[in-house]
Scaffold this active site. Structure first.
Site, short mmCIF file in Angstrom:
data_model
loop_
_atom_site.label_atom_id
_atom_site.label_comp_id
_atom_site.label_asym_id
_atom_site.label_seq_id
_atom_site.Cartn_x
_atom_site.Cartn_y
_atom_site.Cartn_z
N LYS A 195 25.76 33.89 43.24
CA LYS A 195 25.27 34.16 44.59
C LYS A 195 25.73 35.51 45.11
O LYS A 195 25.00 36.19 45.82
CB LYS A 195 25.72 33.06 45.56
CG LYS A 195 24.97 31.77 45.35
CD LYS A 195 25.08 30.83 46.54
CE LYS A 195 24.20 29.61 46.33
NZ LYS A 195 24.37 28.58 47.32
N LYS A 214 16.60 28.01 37.09
CA LYS A 214 16.59 26.76 37.86
C LYS A 214 15.52 26.81 38.96
O LYS A 214 15.33 27.86 39.57
CB LYS A 214 17.98 26.62 38.51
CG LYS A 214 18.29 25.28 39.08
CD LYS A 214 19.70 25.27 39.66
CE LYS A 214 19.81 26.12 40.92
NZ LYS A 214 21.04 25.94 41.68
N LYS A 255 15.06 26.83 46.07
CA LYS A 255 14.36 27.20 47.30
C LYS A 255 14.51 28.69 47.59
O LYS A 255 13.77 29.23 48.40
CB LYS A 255 14.86 26.36 48.48
CG LYS A 255 16.34 26.35 48.71
CD LYS A 255 16.73 25.22 49.69
CE LYS A 255 18.12 24.70 49.38
NZ LYS A 255 18.40 23.41 49.98
#
Ligand code: TYM
Length: 338
Positions: free
Chosen positions: A118, A201, A204
């Site tokens: 991230k 993956k 969203k």
């Protein structure tokens, strides 16, 4: 093994940071419902305090929290059988989170692959909360003395850290107070992949909406995304080994298996030898049949946000009957004057 002195309790959470995806549904929510139906005590949480580790527009956060609650309920989580909460209404999560920030070690946190993914190259500019996030996640679980945590594959490392935190706390204070939680990562779809790239993956946060199925997509959109999903030119194999090195094919078969409550072997028995031209319509039909009733019910629930707020307020009251005494006992063990 779970310490035998702890009675079973299930906890899990999802971030209200945008729409729910098929990955969330198959990797997590579907399993949440099953565990509820097994009659276990279950607590399910919209983790709004986790969501703010990256910027959230306040109006969006409010909407997304209610929509996620609607998604839980529409999928079969019953507020009569499970405790349904948003994290910030149960302050003991954040309070125990601070305690665990003092138990966890910098080195443990630095190993977290999700933080590295991230933060990317931006490690100096992300929030301190994003780095400390797994300590709060451990608190979410352990403030209920939860013994079982159903999640998708991507949360495995965070759950190992939760076990490390519980072990260190118990060891440092010479107690057997926090359970060593078991991750529950089961089923055919513990890692649902992007429809555009079988090595990524389904998420969203992927910029391409075609990469995922959103729980709010209508029937036509679901069918179109499946029709356009990336595949390879070969027919489907009849045995699982035939899916090795075929990530896109494996992903669609896994999704079919999870949606139809079958094993991958059973699915390949049925569809082995078919081309994608005939398999994709089958998958689209199944996905629409399973997901449309959920999105319709979500929309109905979202027309009465006050009712959702009442459910979450009641959930918070029930939750605090569990969390207040556990936090009090934690403080007492640590020597905080009460
Ligand atoms: P989050 O919000 O990213 O995802 C929620 C759940 O959905 C699963 N999931 C998937 N499963 C299969 N395939 C996918 N493509 C996929 N994408 C998401 C996740 O594994 C997860 O189970 N840190 C957590 C939230 C959290 C939590 C907790 C979970 C906070 N505290 C305590 C369990 C217990 C997260 O960010 O999940």
């Amino acid at each position: 093994m779970t310490t035998p002195t702890f009675t079973p309790r299930v906890f899990s959470g999802i971030q209200p940071s945008g729409g729910l995806t098929l990955g969330n549904y198959l990797g997590a929510i579907k399993r949440f419902v099953q565990m509820q139906e097994e009659g276990l005590p279950t607590v399910y949480c919209m983790v709004d305090l986790h969501a703010i580790t990256v910027w959230q527009d306040p109006a969006d956060l409010r909407h997304n929290t209610r929509e996620l609650a609607a998604g839980f309920i529409a999928s079969g989580i019953s507020p009569e059988k499970s405790i349904l909460i948003n994290q910030s209404q149960v302050p003991e999560h954040a309070q125990l989170g601070w305690v665990f920030s003092c138990v966890a070690r910098m080195g443990w946190m630095q190993r977290m692959t999700q933080f590295k993914d991230k933060a990317g190259k931006n490690t100096q500019n992300v929030s301190l909360g994003l780095f400390g996030y797994p300590a709060l996640m451990a608190a979410d679980i352990l403030v209920y003395h939860a013994t079982h945590v159903p999640v998708g594959e991507d949360q495995k490392q965070h759950l190992e850290l939760t076990r490390d935190i519980a072990t260190k706390f118990n060891h440092d204070y010479g107690v057997d107070f926090f359970p060593i939680t078991e991750p529950v990562i089961e089923g055919a779809a513990t890692r649902v992949m992007s429809l555009r790239d079988g090595s990524k993956k389904m998420s969203k946060s992927d910029p391409s909406d075609a990469s995922r199925i959103n729980m709010t997509d209508d029937a036509d959109t679901i069918a179109r995304k499946i029709r356009k999903a990336k595949t390879d030119p070969d027919a489907l194999p009849s045995e699982t080994e035939g899916l090795t090195e075929r990530p896109e094919a494996r992903n669609l078969v896994n999704i079919y298996a999870a949606l139809s409550d079958q094993s991958v072997d059973q699915v390949l028995n049925e569809v082995g030898g078919q081309q994608f031209g005939s398999f994709k319509p089958l998958l689209a039909e199944l996905a629409v049949a399973k997901l449309s009733p959920i999105s319709t019910e979500m929309a109905r629930l979202m027309s009465d946000p006050a009712e959702i707020d009442r459910i979450l307020a009641r959930g918070a009251e029930q939750a605090r009957e569990i969390t207040v005494p556990i936090l009090e006992k934690t403080y007492e063990i640590m020597g905080m004057v009460r």
